[in-house]
Design a protein around this motif. Structure first.
Motif, short mmCIF file in Angstrom:
data_model
loop_
_atom_site.label_atom_id
_atom_site.label_comp_id
_atom_site.label_asym_id
_atom_site.label_seq_id
_atom_site.Cartn_x
_atom_site.Cartn_y
_atom_site.Cartn_z
N GLN A 6 -20.13 -10.99 82.49
CA GLN A 6 -20.07 -9.54 82.63
C GLN A 6 -19.61 -8.95 81.29
O GLN A 6 -18.51 -9.24 80.81
N VAL A 7 -20.46 -8.15 80.68
CA VAL A 7 -20.11 -7.50 79.42
C VAL A 7 -19.78 -6.04 79.72
O VAL A 7 -20.59 -5.32 80.32
N VAL A 8 -18.59 -5.62 79.31
CA VAL A 8 -18.16 -4.24 79.61
C VAL A 8 -17.70 -3.55 78.33
O VAL A 8 -17.26 -4.18 77.37
N GLY A 9 -17.83 -2.22 78.35
CA GLY A 9 -17.36 -1.42 77.23
C GLY A 9 -16.01 -0.82 77.54
O GLY A 9 -15.73 -0.44 78.68
N LEU A 10 -15.17 -0.74 76.53
CA LEU A 10 -13.82 -0.19 76.69
C LEU A 10 -13.74 1.28 76.28
O LEU A 10 -12.66 1.87 76.28
N GLY A 11 -14.90 1.86 75.93
CA GLY A 11 -14.90 3.27 75.57
C GLY A 11 -14.32 3.51 74.19
O GLY A 11 -13.94 2.58 73.47
N LEU A 18 -12.10 5.39 80.40
CA LEU A 18 -12.56 4.08 80.87
C LEU A 18 -13.26 4.25 82.22
O LEU A 18 -12.65 4.72 83.18
N PRO A 19 -14.54 3.89 82.35
CA PRO A 19 -15.25 4.07 83.62
C PRO A 19 -14.64 3.26 84.76
O PRO A 19 -14.11 2.16 84.54
N LEU A 20 -14.74 3.79 85.97
CA LEU A 20 -14.19 3.09 87.13
C LEU A 20 -14.89 1.75 87.33
O LEU A 20 -14.26 0.76 87.74
N GLY A 21 -16.21 1.70 87.04
CA GLY A 21 -16.94 0.44 87.20
C GLY A 21 -16.42 -0.63 86.28
O GLY A 21 -16.31 -1.81 86.66
N VAL A 22 -16.08 -0.25 85.05
CA VAL A 22 -15.53 -1.21 84.09
C VAL A 22 -14.16 -1.67 84.54
O VAL A 22 -13.83 -2.87 84.51
N LEU A 23 -13.34 -0.72 85.00
CA LEU A 23 -11.98 -1.04 85.43
C LEU A 23 -12.01 -1.99 86.64
O LEU A 23 -11.20 -2.94 86.73
N LYS A 24 -12.98 -1.80 87.52
CA LYS A 24 -13.11 -2.68 88.68
C LYS A 24 -13.44 -4.11 88.26
O LYS A 24 -12.87 -5.07 88.80
N ILE A 25 -14.32 -4.26 87.28
CA ILE A 25 -14.68 -5.60 86.79
C ILE A 25 -13.49 -6.25 86.10
O ILE A 25 -13.23 -7.46 86.29
N VAL A 117 -26.51 -12.24 82.07
CA VAL A 117 -25.58 -11.31 81.43
C VAL A 117 -25.80 -9.93 82.04
O VAL A 117 -26.93 -9.42 82.05
N PHE A 118 -24.73 -9.34 82.57
CA PHE A 118 -24.79 -7.98 83.10
C PHE A 118 -23.94 -7.08 82.21
O PHE A 118 -22.81 -7.43 81.84
N VAL A 119 -24.49 -5.93 81.85
CA VAL A 119 -23.79 -5.02 80.95
C VAL A 119 -23.40 -3.75 81.70
O VAL A 119 -24.24 -3.09 82.31
N THR A 120 -22.11 -3.42 81.65
CA THR A 120 -21.61 -2.17 82.22
C THR A 120 -21.12 -1.31 81.06
O THR A 120 -20.12 -1.64 80.42
N PRO A 121 -21.84 -0.24 80.75
CA PRO A 121 -21.50 0.54 79.56
C PRO A 121 -20.32 1.48 79.76
O PRO A 121 -19.87 1.72 80.89
N ALA A 122 -19.84 1.97 78.65
CA ALA A 122 -18.82 3.03 78.63
C ALA A 122 -19.23 3.99 77.54
O ALA A 122 -20.21 3.78 76.84
#
Length: 503
Positions: A6-11, A18-25, A117-122
């Motif tokens: 899971q690849v996430v952005g920290l903004g 910080l998006p809620l979706g990122v925080l959940k991951i 690889v799943f990407v959740t952007p910020a």
């Protein structure tokens, strides 16, 4: 078990962004890896009790960013294969899909290894900087990496956002690159910590002061506004791509034939491509002309690449030089000199050339290039001699000279002296070129046109002979002469006094 990263952005840095979706991951319990802990959001992660590991140590042990990013990708791929949950999290500053090389490499390698690889952007730095500067990116923004900035990347007609200007050293490199296109006084905006309340800082300065700012750090972005005056949009296909292709062909893992070439070995191809351009022009074939101009341009880029490899000059030097020359030699357009006729322009051009060369290089005759076709070179030599008064007063003198050279040529033939024949033939041709000059006829073009007509007529003879079941070599001279006259009639030319190869 399926393996997932899971690849996430920290903004941009503010926790509230910080998006809620990122925080959940991040709170999912999977192992979390940060590319770097040098980001304002990391303190928030600590407060939330989210454990993580970072790759900051690689920045101390590796020599290049390429090595750092490759190592990160290798470590992530190794780790996801051994964790019992089959899933890990990789968090990066900003938006993972904007100016994040490690994510790009990770997706490429994971695809090869069949790891999802799943990407959740910020929100990325682009949105944050545009918001801070109150500019709408739809008007045209080009995002560039300050660590890999090249002059050919710079488009003055677009706003430029230059990221990763994380130190004064990088800022100095960025400044020098920008100065190859923009003036030293060009006004730019430097943004630090965009979107982070209390930390955001914006300062407008002239370009030359960029590396003097003491507060530049890893959250710094440079914005260069678009130039609005007297700049035309760039072409859809700039020259850079052709330069890059040629550099690739000449590289160690490029093309063996291209790598073996030299300026000397390429001369014949330069001449061939030039004549093929001329042929396309004469045929009035615009499609062919477009193609042949591309082939000729390739030769120019090829020679430039050879020079670039030896640190003599590059394509920018070539273009910069010709642009400066055109401006310098057209003072009637770019200055206040008056020149209303082509003759006045030509005189100005020659005077400026002489001034550029200096007195020691103004030998008229020696300045005629030796590589020109013989007829063109002869005409240029005669023109230069005429400019200083060494010329016939009128064409009658030329006719008499031609007659004199014909008689001397006949005498040479009768003598059987090959050397004398060689010289007298040259004298005769030189005299004929002089006549062409007086009559304002291009001798090279005239001879080329005659040769072309001969080819057309001879081809007609071959075709007619074939249709009659014959071959030219088996026909009598009278039969061939009849076909020749037929070919001339079909071309619309008089047949009076024509015979055989006479045209």
């Amino acid at each position: 078990m399926k393996k997932v990263i899971q690849v996430v952005g920290l903004g941009p840095g503010a926790p509230e962004q910080l998006p809620l979706g990122v925080l959940k991951i991040l709170r999912s319990g999977a192992e979390v890896f940060l590319r770097t802990e040098k980001h304002p959001t990391v303190n928030f992660l600590r407060q939330e009790g989210i454990p993580f590991s970072t790759f900051d140590y690689l920045y101390e042990t590796k020599k290049t960013f390429e090595e750092i990013y490759s190592s990160i990708v290798s470590l992530l791929l190794e780790r996801v294969l051994v964790v019992s949950a089959g899933e890990i999290v990789y968090a990066v500053p900003g938006n993972p899909l904007v100016a994040e090389k490690s994510v790009e490499l990770l997706m490429q390698e994971a695809r090869r290894k069949k790891i999802e690889v799943f990407v959740t952007p910020a929100m990325g730095f682009v949105e944050a900087v545009c918001s801070a500067l109150k500019i709408d990116p739809i008007g045209g923004i080009k995002v560039l990496d300050g660590l890999a900035l090249k002059p050919q990347d710079l488009d003055p007609t677009s706003g430029l956002l230059i990221a990763q200007v994380y130190s004064r050293h990088v800022a100095s490199e960025v400044k020098l690159t920008l100065m190859e296109v923009f003036s030293d006084e060009c006004r730019i905006k430097v943004v630090k910590a965009a979107g982070i309340p209390g930390d955001e800082k914006i300062e407008e300065i002239p370009l030359y002061e960029l590396d003097r700012l003491p507060w530049i750090d890893y959250l710094t972005t440079v914005y260069v506004p678009p130039a609005r005056e007297k700049i035309k949009p760039r072409t859809v296909y700039p020259l850079d791509s052709l330069v890059e292709v040629m550099a690739r062909l000449r590289s160690e893992d490029g093309c063996p034939w291209d790598r073996a070439q030299t300026h000397e070995s390429l001369k014949r191809y330069l001449i061939e491509e030039t004549y093929e351009v001329i042929e396309a022009i004469e045929e009035e074939n615009m499609h062919k002309l477009c193609e042949e101009l591309g082939d000729l341009l390739l030769q120019i880029v090829f020679h430039t690449q050879l020079a670039t490899e030896r640190d003599f000059f590059d394509i920018n030097d070539v273009i910069r030089g010709i642009v400066a020359k055109m401006i310098r030699r057209h003072p009637h357009v770019f200055g206040d000199v008056k020149a209303d006729t082509p003759d006045e322009v030509r005189r100005n051009w020659e005077n400026i050339k002489q001034e550029e060369r200096g007195p020691e290089k103004n030998n008229f005759i020696l300045n005629v290039p030796r590589g020109l076709p013989a007829l063109i070179r002869a005409e240029k030599v005669q023109n230069k001699a005429a400019k200083v008064g060494f010329d016939w007063p009128d064409v009658e003198g030329v006719w008499k000279k031609i007659e004199e050279e014909i008689e001397e040529f006949k005498e040479a033939i009768n003598s059987g002296d090959r050397k004398k024949i060689y010289h007298e033939l040259g004298d005769l041709l030189f005299a004929v070129v002089n006549a062409a000059r007086f009559l304002a006829v291009d001798p090279e073009e005239a001879l080329h046109s005659t040769t072309k007509r001969f080819i057309q007529r001879f081809s007609y003879m071959e075709e007619q002979a074939r249709r009659r079941g014959k071959r030219l070599e088996n026909m009598t001279l009278e039969e061939m002469d009849a076909l020749w006259e037929e070919a001339k009639r079909n071309q619309g030319f008089s047949t009076k006094n024509s015979h055989k190869i006479l045209v």
